[in-house]
Write a protein that holds these residues in place. Sequence first.
Motif: not given
Length: 119
Positions: A93, A82, A79-80, A87-91, A27
């Motif tokens: 995910d 990334q 996620e925070l 990378r992309y943090g997505e909620w 990740s």
Amino acid sequence: MTSLIKLVQKYWAALTLAILFTITFLSLTPITELPDVPGTDKTHHFIAYAALMFPVALRKPKHWLFIGLLFVGWSGMIELVQPYVNRYGEWLDLAANTGGLICGYVLAGIITSFHFTKS
């Protein structure tokens, strides 16, 4: 099948830590593009976190619920972080991860109840 269940129950902590390390590494490793593998990104999140929770739920140690909540928090922290590692943090995910944790728990419960009724 019984010996595999007993093996997972015996080495649940090492297996869980190995899966957690793998999820965290994958990740947070910067990549230029996602690999071309079957399924969607959310499906991969769901499966990975189901696999993470499965050994814990199969063994069900004393603080299993706390461990599950720790995994949700860990997922949120990933996620925070990334965006800082390209990378992309997505909620969404996080939602897929949480769904996977629940599924891993339910699946272990089904296997445990089947295993004990079969014996």
